[in-house]
Write an enzyme that holds these catalytic residues in place. Structure first.
Site, PDB file in Angstrom:
ATOM      1  N   CYS A   2       0.839  -1.183   0.000  1.00 17.03           N
ATOM      2  CA  CYS A   2       0.000   0.000   0.000  1.00 17.03           C
ATOM      3  C   CYS A   2       0.881   1.242   0.000  1.00 17.03           C
ATOM      4  CB  CYS A   2      -0.945   0.097   1.203  1.00 17.03           C
ATOM      5  SG  CYS A   2      -2.072  -1.276   1.333  1.00 17.03           S
ATOM      6  N   ARG A  27       3.795  -0.280  -4.833  1.00 14.41           N
ATOM      7  CA  ARG A  27       3.568  -0.812  -3.489  1.00 14.41           C
ATOM      8  C   ARG A  27       2.235  -1.563  -3.374  1.00 14.41           C
ATOM      9  NH1 ARG A  27       6.881   1.692   0.173  1.00 14.41           N
ATOM     10  NH2 ARG A  27       5.503   1.105   1.868  1.00 14.41           N
ATOM     11  N   TRP A  74      -2.809  -2.712  -1.627  1.00 12.23           N
ATOM     12  CA  TRP A  74      -2.443  -4.118  -1.792  1.00 12.23           C
ATOM     13  C   TRP A  74      -3.235  -4.822  -0.704  1.00 12.23           C
ATOM     14  CZ3 TRP A  74      -0.226  -8.164   0.968  1.00 12.23           C
ATOM     15  CH2 TRP A  74       0.307  -9.213   0.208  1.00 12.23           C
ATOM     16  N   ASN A 100      -1.685   1.992   5.717  1.00 10.92           N
ATOM     17  CA  ASN A 100      -0.819   0.930   5.207  1.00 10.92           C
ATOM     18  C   ASN A 100      -0.359   0.129   6.413  1.00 10.92           C
ATOM     19  OD1 ASN A 100       1.368  -0.529   4.150  1.00 10.92           O
ATOM     20  ND2 ASN A 100       2.709   1.246   4.062  1.00 10.92           N
ATOM     21  N   GLY A 101      -0.599  -1.192   6.411  1.00 10.82           N
ATOM     22  CA  GLY A 101      -0.204  -2.021   7.553  1.00 10.82           C
ATOM     23  C   GLY A 101      -1.348  -2.939   7.941  1.00 10.82           C
ATOM     24  N   GLU A 483      18.040 -16.867  -8.542  1.00 12.67           N
ATOM     25  CA  GLU A 483      17.607 -15.501  -8.859  1.00 12.67           C
ATOM     26  C   GLU A 483      16.991 -15.434 -10.265  1.00 12.67           C
ATOM     27  OE1 GLU A 483      16.959 -12.962  -7.301  1.00 12.67           O
ATOM     28  OE2 GLU A 483      17.091 -11.298  -8.701  1.00 12.67           O
ATOM     29  N   LYS A 487      13.187 -14.239 -11.011  1.00  8.95           N
ATOM     30  CA  LYS A 487      12.846 -13.155 -11.940  1.00  8.95           C
ATOM     31  C   LYS A 487      11.804 -13.640 -12.939  1.00  8.95           C
ATOM     32  CE  LYS A 487      14.003 -10.409 -10.203  1.00  8.95           C
ATOM     33  NZ  LYS A 487      14.799 -10.247  -9.042  1.00  8.95           N
ATOM     34  N   GLU A 490       8.275 -14.122 -11.264  1.00 10.19           N
ATOM     35  CA  GLU A 490       7.523 -12.949 -10.828  1.00 10.19           C
ATOM     36  C   GLU A 490       7.071 -12.061 -11.968  1.00 10.19           C
ATOM     37  OE1 GLU A 490       9.607 -10.404  -8.081  1.00 10.19           O
ATOM     38  OE2 GLU A 490      11.509 -10.760  -9.061  1.00 10.19           O
ATOM     39  N   HIS A 506      18.719 -36.078  -8.028  1.00 12.92           N
ATOM     40  CA  HIS A 506      17.978 -36.489  -6.831  1.00 12.92           C
ATOM     41  C   HIS A 506      16.501 -36.146  -6.936  1.00 12.92           C
ATOM     42  CE1 HIS A 506      21.753 -37.473  -4.898  1.00 12.92           C
ATOM     43  NE2 HIS A 506      22.232 -36.365  -5.442  1.00 12.92           N
ATOM     44  N   LYS A 605       6.234  -3.849  -3.929  1.00 11.32           N
ATOM     45  CA  LYS A 605       7.684  -3.647  -3.866  1.00 11.32           C
ATOM     46  C   LYS A 605       8.230  -3.819  -2.461  1.00 11.32           C
ATOM     47  CE  LYS A 605      11.652  -2.257  -5.550  1.00 11.32           C
ATOM     48  NZ  LYS A 605      12.378  -3.306  -6.289  1.00 11.32           N
TER      49      LYS A 605
HETATM   50  C1  F6R Z   1      12.203  -9.884  -6.153  1.00  9.99           C
HETATM   51  C2  F6R Z   1      12.105  -8.897  -5.096  1.00  9.99           C
HETATM   52  C3  F6R Z   1      11.811  -9.354  -3.721  1.00  9.99           C
HETATM   53  C4  F6R Z   1      12.648  -8.533  -2.703  1.00  9.99           C
HETATM   54  C5  F6R Z   1      12.210  -8.902  -1.275  1.00  9.99           C
HETATM   55  C6  F6R Z   1      13.046  -8.181  -0.244  1.00  9.99           C
HETATM   56  O1  F6R Z   1      12.540  -9.311  -7.364  1.00  9.99           O
HETATM   57  O2  F6R Z   1      12.256  -7.724  -5.331  1.00  9.99           O
HETATM   58  O3  F6R Z   1      12.031 -10.709  -3.580  1.00  9.99           O
HETATM   59  O4  F6R Z   1      13.989  -8.814  -2.901  1.00  9.99           O
HETATM   60  O5  F6R Z   1      10.872  -8.574  -1.095  1.00  9.99           O
HETATM   61  O6  F6R Z   1      12.918  -6.804  -0.337  1.00  9.99           O
HETATM   62  P1  F6R Z   1      13.980  -5.843   0.306  1.00  9.99           P
HETATM   63  O7  F6R Z   1      15.285  -6.082  -0.397  1.00  9.99           O
HETATM   64  O8  F6R Z   1      13.452  -4.474   0.069  1.00  9.99           O
HETATM   65  O9  F6R Z   1      14.075  -6.199   1.759  1.00  9.99           O
END
Ligand code: F6R
Length: 610
Positions: A2, A27, A74, A100-101, A483, A487, A490, A506, A605
């Site tokens: 949010c 967000r 969100w 937000n929360g 990673e 990517k 997501e 395995h 985010k």
């Molecule tokens: C994936 C992504 C998330 C963040 C995770 C941690 O692309 O962005 O997996 O890495 O939510 O966020 P931070 O680094 O802000 O603690």
């Protein structure tokens, strides 16, 4: 999760609210709303969908006023719907709240308020705040009513309230979710994050947990939950406002992938010099003696930042000969971790606001461990909570999928491992000079690598119809496999898994057939022969191999269906380069599939709830 934006000043608030919410849309983006006060009357407009939907609604039916608050949601409590969208109002429609929360005790508060005659319209936890404030408003005035109401609340919040009764002010409060107040000339901005206000001002006040602000165009007054006044300093944010714009790229993700060479240059700048073995970290807050006393390192983080921690584990073991491990922050905080004053806990976080990572830092501090944050957002909560901080200096990262934050985190971790290796007498000055020289070469090599973009786009075209994908790597290639898979998942919604290549036999090898693309990190180094063996195993079962290999490798040619070459570097730095083609691959596959790249479904985010 949010986003909150507020404006109070001498101009129409609405354009600021819409623009600010667009910047905060990363967000949360399932519904949005705004409220303004015009000549003492409240006007509210909200809808399900993105800010662009709200914008269309507001074009047909604009709302006026020089003060307003907005929210992009969100959903946590209550599905995305008109009624559950913020702002939420009290029974008399005299005040509105955005939040937000999570209010953890909202059920019990709701029952109590209902018993006292309050009528609820939504299924959200937030609405109890509006009703609580309503009960105190008349007797206490808005600022005090918000404070008093919050004393009854358990949970996390960043919130903003405006009321017809006191039309010249926004009251805001923070506990657990971020909130900043931006100071312009006779106008103030309230936001969940810096990029939303950068265009208007670089002067901000960070609200801390348990603080409330009464914001008018002339002043910001801050008190604690106890009612005691708090004096705060203005911080100056030096990020370039342009860095929060797309700058000609079709998506922030693509822009941020391309920003990586310069972001790494900025991470290194001022901390190392060419042909020198010296490394400086101004805010590390650890003496040489404290560094020598560390006997164990624990990295803690979530998501992509956790993958950076996995590489940190390898680098600290290799370069500093320190026992190291990496823990998901959400596991660490509840695990009763065995750590003491000689343990260094390194929290890695782009946003500096991730709830679990913050709680992990608190847990580590409570057990007397030293804590360092590797963080991108200056002044964020985790940066302030840890004993020391190293900023990644990547500039704002707006795309939900983390890219430049990851590679700058790796850069910091490499330098920290070198620093620890030097102080512990594992690495001598000559070796350090050479390792620093190799790091300084990376941005230019990354620029060269980015020239492979058209080739990667063509591979993406072929993979865009896949429904599953495997990513395999060994050693430092394994976290990069994880990673790359994250990517892809997501941004393109293709199911993908990363595995240590040796684990294939395995179990996961059962998945391989001609429809399974397998991305293999086949980088030069100690494990190269082994990975060639794994590629043979995939090929023998009809899988398609997309290899990421080191420049000059000819052996890989006949074994792979597609090859992306990365410039040669030392093994410790190869993750920094190897991840770039995987970011581009995920990006272009998502483009071909028509996905919402900067705002993937269900994601936000900054994850400020558990
Ligand atoms: C994936 C992504 C998330 C963040 C995770 C941690 O692309 O962005 O997996 O890495 O939510 O966020 P931070 O680094 O802000 O603690």
């Amino acid at each position: 999760m949010c986003g909150i934006f507020g404006y109070v000043g001498y101009k129409e608030a609405l354009p600021f609210l819409v623009e600010g919410l667009k910047k905060l849309e990363y967000r949360g983006y399932d519904s949005a709303g705004v409220a303004t006060l015009d000549k003492g009357k409240l006007f509210v407009s909200k809808c399900v969908g993105k800010i662009s939907d709200l914008e269309s609604l507001l074009q047909q039916k604009p709302i006026a006023g020089e003060i307003g608050i907005g929210h992009t949601r969100w959903a946590t409590h209550g599905q995305p719907s008109h009624l559950n969208s913020h702002p939420h109002e009290d029974c008399r429609s005299e005040l509105v709240v955005v939040h937000n929360g999570i209010i953890e005790n909202y059920m019990e508060l709701r029952q109590e308020l209902s018993a006292r005659g309050h009528k609820f319209k939504s299924a959200t936890d937030t609405e109890v705040l509006a009703h609580l404030i309503e009960e105190n408003l008349e007797a206490e005035g808005l600022f005090s009513a918000v404070r008093k109401s919050l004393l009854a609340v358990r949970g996390s919040y960043a919130l903003a309230v405006i009321s017809e009764r006191e039309p010249g002010k926004i009251v805001a409060a923070r506990h657990g979710s971020p909130l900043i107040v931006g100071h312009g000339e006779d106008e103030k901005f309230l936001a969940s994050d810096i990029p939303a206000i950068l265009k208007y001002t670089g002067k901000v006040i960070y609200l801390d947990n348990g603080e409330l602000a009464e914001i008018s165009s002339e002043e910001t007054r801050i008190i604690g939950l106890s009612g005691k006044s708090v004096s705060k300093k203005l911080t100056f944010i030096s990020w370039d406002p342009e860095s929060a714009e797309k700058g000609g790229y079709s998506h922030f993700m693509l822009k941020e992938i391309h920003e990586q060479p310069n972001a790494i240059r900025k991470t290194i700048e001022g901390r190392v010099e060419a042909d020198s073995h010296k490394i400086h970290f101004d805010e590390l807050n650890l003496t040489d003696e404290e560094i020598r006393r560390v006997n164990r390192v624990v990295f803690t983080a979530c998501g992509t930042s956790w993958h950076a921690g996995l590489i940190g584990e390898y680098l600290f073991e290799q370069l500093a000969k320190l026992p190291s491990e990496v823990e998901y922050a959400a596991e660490f905080r509840y695990r009763n971790p065995i750590i003491d004053e000689n343990t260094l806990v390194i929290a890695i976080t782009q946003s500096g606001e991730t709830a679990d990572t913050l709680a992990a830092v608190w847990e580590a501090k409570a057990r007397n461990a030293k804590t360092i944050a590797i963080c991108n957002v200056v002044g964020s909560t985790i940066a302030r909570e840890a004993h020391g901080v190293v900023y990644t200096n990547a500039g704002p990262e707006i795309g939900v999928a983390s890219t430049k934050a990851f590679t700058t985190q790796l850069t910091v971790i490499y330098l920290l491992a070198l620093l620890f290796g030097k102080r512990r007498g594992i690495i001598d000055d000559n070796e350090a000079t050479e390792l620093i020289r190799r790091l300084i070469e990376i941005p230019q090599k990354m620029e060269q690598l980015l020239l492979s973009e058209p080739k990667i786009e063509a591979i993406a075209e072929k993979l865009s119809k896949a429904t599953n994908a495997l990513y395999l790597g060994r050693g430092k290639g394994f976290p990069i496999a994880l990673e790359g898979a994250l990517k892809l998942k997501e941004v393109s919604y293709i199911h993908a898994e990363g595995y240590p290549a040796a684990e294939m036999k395995h179990g996961p090898i059962a998945l391989i057939d001609e429809n399974m693309p397998v991305v293999v990190l086949a980088l030069a180094g100690r494990r190269y022969d082994k990975i060639l063996g794994n590629i043979e195993e995939v090929k023998a079962r009809g899988g398609q191999v997309i290899a990421v290999a080191s420049e000059g490798d000819t052996m890989i040619t006949e074994k792979s269906d597609e090859i992306i070459y990365i410039p040669s570097t030392i093994e410790s730095l190869s993750p920094l380069l190897a991840v770039v083609p995987l970011q581009l691959l995920a990006y272009y596959i998502a483009v071909k599939r028509g996905c919402h790249i900067d705002q993937p479904r269900n994601l936000a985010k900054s994850v400020t709830v558990e």
